[in-house]
Design a protein around this motif. Structure first.
Motif, PDB file in Angstrom:
ATOM      1  N   PHE A 131      -9.675  17.799  -6.544  1.00 41.16           N
ATOM      2  CA  PHE A 131     -10.778  16.974  -7.044  1.00 41.16           C
ATOM      3  C   PHE A 131     -10.246  15.661  -7.590  1.00 41.16           C
ATOM      4  CE2 PHE A 131     -13.527  15.485 -10.474  1.00 41.16           C
ATOM      5  CZ  PHE A 131     -14.756  15.425  -9.832  1.00 41.16           C
ATOM      6  N   ASP A 132      -9.151  15.708  -8.340  1.00 35.61           N
ATOM      7  CA  ASP A 132      -8.550  14.506  -8.917  1.00 35.61           C
ATOM      8  C   ASP A 132      -7.989  13.591  -7.835  1.00 35.61           C
ATOM      9  OD1 ASP A 132      -8.487  13.504 -11.479  1.00 35.61           O
ATOM     10  OD2 ASP A 132      -6.533  14.313 -11.984  1.00 35.61           O
ATOM     11  N   LEU A 133      -7.307  14.195  -6.884  1.00 29.23           N
ATOM     12  CA  LEU A 133      -6.648  13.423  -5.830  1.00 29.23           C
ATOM     13  C   LEU A 133      -7.658  12.756  -4.907  1.00 29.23           C
ATOM     14  CD1 LEU A 133      -3.902  12.658  -4.655  1.00 29.23           C
ATOM     15  CD2 LEU A 133      -3.938  14.792  -3.337  1.00 29.23           C
ATOM     16  N   ALA A 134      -8.859  13.308  -4.813  1.00 32.26           N
ATOM     17  CA  ALA A 134      -9.865  12.798  -3.881  1.00 32.26           C
ATOM     18  C   ALA A 134     -10.219  11.345  -4.149  1.00 32.26           C
ATOM     19  CB  ALA A 134     -11.123  13.662  -3.955  1.00 32.26           C
TER      20      ALA A 134
ATOM     21  N   GLU B 185       0.797  -1.226   0.000  1.00 35.22           N
ATOM     22  CA  GLU B 185       0.000   0.000   0.000  1.00 35.22           C
ATOM     23  C   GLU B 185       0.830   1.278   0.000  1.00 35.22           C
ATOM     24  OE1 GLU B 185      -3.483   2.369   2.420  1.00 35.22           O
ATOM     25  OE2 GLU B 185      -2.731   0.493   3.226  1.00 35.22           O
ATOM     26  N   ALA B 186       1.821   1.372   0.865  1.00 37.40           N
ATOM     27  CA  ALA B 186       2.595   2.610   0.943  1.00 37.40           C
ATOM     28  C   ALA B 186       3.287   2.905  -0.389  1.00 37.40           C
ATOM     29  CB  ALA B 186       3.619   2.521   2.067  1.00 37.40           C
ATOM     30  N   LYS B 187       3.862   1.875  -0.992  1.00 37.80           N
ATOM     31  CA  LYS B 187       4.553   2.044  -2.271  1.00 37.80           C
ATOM     32  C   LYS B 187       3.570   2.370  -3.377  1.00 37.80           C
ATOM     33  CE  LYS B 187       8.031   1.550  -5.218  1.00 37.80           C
ATOM     34  NZ  LYS B 187       9.084   2.601  -5.338  1.00 37.80           N
ATOM     35  N   SER B 188       2.413   1.717  -3.369  1.00 35.20           N
ATOM     36  CA  SER B 188       1.426   1.951  -4.426  1.00 35.20           C
ATOM     37  C   SER B 188       0.903   3.385  -4.377  1.00 35.20           C
ATOM     38  CB  SER B 188       0.267   0.954  -4.315  1.00 35.20           C
ATOM     39  OG  SER B 188      -0.485   1.174  -3.142  1.00 35.20           O
ATOM     40  N   MET B 189       0.668   3.904  -3.189  1.00 38.75           N
ATOM     41  CA  MET B 189       0.196   5.284  -3.062  1.00 38.75           C
ATOM     42  C   MET B 189       1.258   6.266  -3.564  1.00 38.75           C
ATOM     43  SD  MET B 189      -2.839   6.023  -2.001  1.00 38.75           S
ATOM     44  CE  MET B 189      -4.287   5.311  -1.202  1.00 38.75           C
ATOM     45  N   LEU B 190       2.514   5.994  -3.257  1.00 36.44           N
ATOM     46  CA  LEU B 190       3.613   6.859  -3.683  1.00 36.44           C
ATOM     47  C   LEU B 190       3.714   6.891  -5.209  1.00 36.44           C
ATOM     48  CD1 LEU B 190       6.115   8.563  -2.922  1.00 36.44           C
ATOM     49  CD2 LEU B 190       7.430   6.437  -2.925  1.00 36.44           C
ATOM     50  N   GLU B 191       3.679   5.713  -5.831  1.00 36.82           N
ATOM     51  CA  GLU B 191       3.803   5.631  -7.286  1.00 36.82           C
ATOM     52  C   GLU B 191       2.585   6.240  -7.975  1.00 36.82           C
ATOM     53  OE1 GLU B 191       6.349   4.853  -8.908  1.00 36.82           O
ATOM     54  OE2 GLU B 191       7.613   3.693  -7.559  1.00 36.82           O
ATOM     55  N   ALA B 192       1.411   5.971  -7.439  1.00 38.66           N
ATOM     56  CA  ALA B 192       0.191   6.516  -8.040  1.00 38.66           C
ATOM     57  C   ALA B 192       0.183   8.040  -7.961  1.00 38.66           C
ATOM     58  CB  ALA B 192      -1.038   5.939  -7.354  1.00 38.66           C
ATOM     59  N   ALA B 193       0.564   8.578  -6.812  1.00 38.85           N
ATOM     60  CA  ALA B 193       0.598  10.031  -6.649  1.00 38.85           C
ATOM     61  C   ALA B 193       1.594  10.663  -7.617  1.00 38.85           C
ATOM     62  CB  ALA B 193       0.947  10.386  -5.212  1.00 38.85           C
ATOM     63  N   GLY B 194       2.732  10.001  -7.820  1.00 35.88           N
ATOM     64  CA  GLY B 194       3.727  10.517  -8.755  1.00 35.88           C
ATOM     65  C   GLY B 194       3.208  10.545 -10.181  1.00 35.88           C
TER      66      GLY B 194
ATOM     67  N   LEU C  21       0.051  10.762 -11.062  1.00 41.20           N
ATOM     68  CA  LEU C  21      -1.007  11.768 -11.149  1.00 41.20           C
ATOM     69  C   LEU C  21      -0.435  13.166 -11.289  1.00 41.20           C
ATOM     70  CD1 LEU C  21      -4.028  12.315 -11.093  1.00 41.20           C
ATOM     71  CD2 LEU C  21      -3.915  12.386  -8.590  1.00 41.20           C
ATOM     72  N   ARG C  22       0.619  13.456 -10.544  1.00 43.20           N
ATOM     73  CA  ARG C  22       1.215  14.792 -10.591  1.00 43.20           C
ATOM     74  C   ARG C  22       1.624  15.172 -12.018  1.00 43.20           C
ATOM     75  NH1 ARG C  22       4.081  17.947  -6.869  1.00 43.20           N
ATOM     76  NH2 ARG C  22       4.282  16.276  -5.344  1.00 43.20           N
TER      77      ARG C  22
ATOM     78  N   SER D 290       2.091  15.537   0.093  1.00 39.37           N
ATOM     79  CA  SER D 290       2.991  15.034  -0.941  1.00 39.37           C
ATOM     80  C   SER D 290       2.761  15.696  -2.296  1.00 39.37           C
ATOM     81  CB  SER D 290       2.851  13.516  -1.079  1.00 39.37           C
ATOM     82  OG  SER D 290       1.574  13.173  -1.587  1.00 39.37           O
ATOM     83  N   LEU D 291       1.542  16.196  -2.539  1.00 36.93           N
ATOM     84  CA  LEU D 291       1.236  16.801  -3.826  1.00 36.93           C
ATOM     85  C   LEU D 291       0.905  18.287  -3.720  1.00 36.93           C
ATOM     86  CD1 LEU D 291      -0.782  13.932  -5.524  1.00 36.93           C
ATOM     87  CD2 LEU D 291       1.535  14.674  -6.007  1.00 36.93           C
TER      88      LEU D 291
END
Length: 300
Positions: free
Chosen positions: A225-228, A123-132, A134-135, A258-259
């Motif tokens: 809105f996107d990050l939600a 989970e922690a890694k997946s959130m980091l990669e997904a956020a990157g 999206l940015r 983070s974003l």
């Protein structure tokens, strides 16, 4: 060619009830055959179980290069998706290989590894990669008539109100979500081109880059809105945890930091989007999904 529409797509189109899509499913075999013939493509197989709003066939072009052919009904706004993909030019998202103005007859896309999304990571890694991922998509929008967040959520708000009955137990939560939307739209920050339906399963393994986004339903608006939608990823795990409420609050805080997104605005859009999804799931009979989403929303 022998063809049977994926069950998941048939079920989802039955739930959406969009007049623009009437007859599209019946015409899909011919649409696929035409797109393959005109593009000089060879079909390897359909991607299964596939998406809820499109058909994807794994193909090779005339030179033998692997690609993915995507056919989407009019209600899924394929022209907007193609315009966004063309604007991103492969930066953070799958590359569009066919002309954007031909999206109604099919989109030829860079082929990614559909069986490997960031959701497969811890989970922690997946959130980091997904956020990157999206940015990289948050850029100035091109000159295309994309829907904006106010328009999209306005339709959703009306549908939410229409679903309520006197004494409905979810009415207080819906009222709170609608009030949050009104407050957020009163003073929106800088607008960007957004993915629109971003979550971990929309970020796939690729050859060109480790991870690329797919399947946007683009909209113009603020990044929160996107990050939600990402905040509530793996909602079944969050709700099933004895510390689910604290996990939810930590997610909002960490993703906002983070974003560089305002945490209060992220919390508000997360509330609205979770309640809207929960009410919509209830409307089409997906009771378990609705209960998860509304319980999650109550913690925000």
């Amino acid at each position: 060619m022998a063809f049977e529409a994926p069950t998941r797509l048939v079920r989802a189109l039955g739930e959406s009830v969009r007049e623009a899509d009437d007859g599209w499913l019946d015409a899909l075999p011919q649409l696929l055959e035409t797109a393959v013939s005109e593009g000089g493509l060879t079909v390897e197989r359909l991607q299964l179980p596939g998406g809820r709003s499109s058909l994807v066939a794994l193909v090779r072009d005339a030179a033998g290069t692997p690609a993915a052919l995507k056919l989407a009904p009019p209600g899924s706004r394929p022209a907007a998706e193609a315009a966004a993909l063309a604007h991103w030019e492969g930066h953070g998202a799958a590359r569009l290989l066919s002309p954007a103005d031909q999206a109604a007859s099919g989109m030829l896309l860079e082929r990614l590894h559909a069986d490997m999304s960031v959701r497969s990571l811890p989970e922690a890694k997946s959130m980091l990669e997904a956020a990157g991922a999206l940015r990289r998509l948050w850029v100035e929008p091109p000159a295309f008539p994309f829907e904006n967040v106010a328009e999209r959520t306005g339709r959703q708000a009306e549908a939410m109100r229409a679903c309520l009955t006197p004494g409905d137990p979810v009415e207080p939560l819906v009222t709170e979500a609608l009030a949050a939307r009104d407050e957020l739209l009163a003073a929106p920050p800088q607008e960007r081109l957004l993915h629109g339906t971003f979550r971990q399963s929309k970020v796939l393994s690729a050859e060109r880059l480790p991870w690329l986004a797919v399947g946007p339903d683009p909209v113009v608006g603020e990044c929160a809105f996107d990050l939600a939608r990402l905040v509530r990823d793996r909602v079944e795990d969050v709700v099933g945890s004895p510390s689910g409420s604290s996990i939810t609050r930590r997610r909002v805080k960490r993703l906002a930091e983070s974003l560089d997104v305002d945490a209060t605005r992220l919390r508000g859009w997360t509330l609205f989007r979770a309640v809207e999804s929960g009410v919509r799931a209830r409307r089409v009979g997906r009771v378990a999904d609705s209960e998860l989403l509304l319980e999650f929303a109550a913690w925000l």
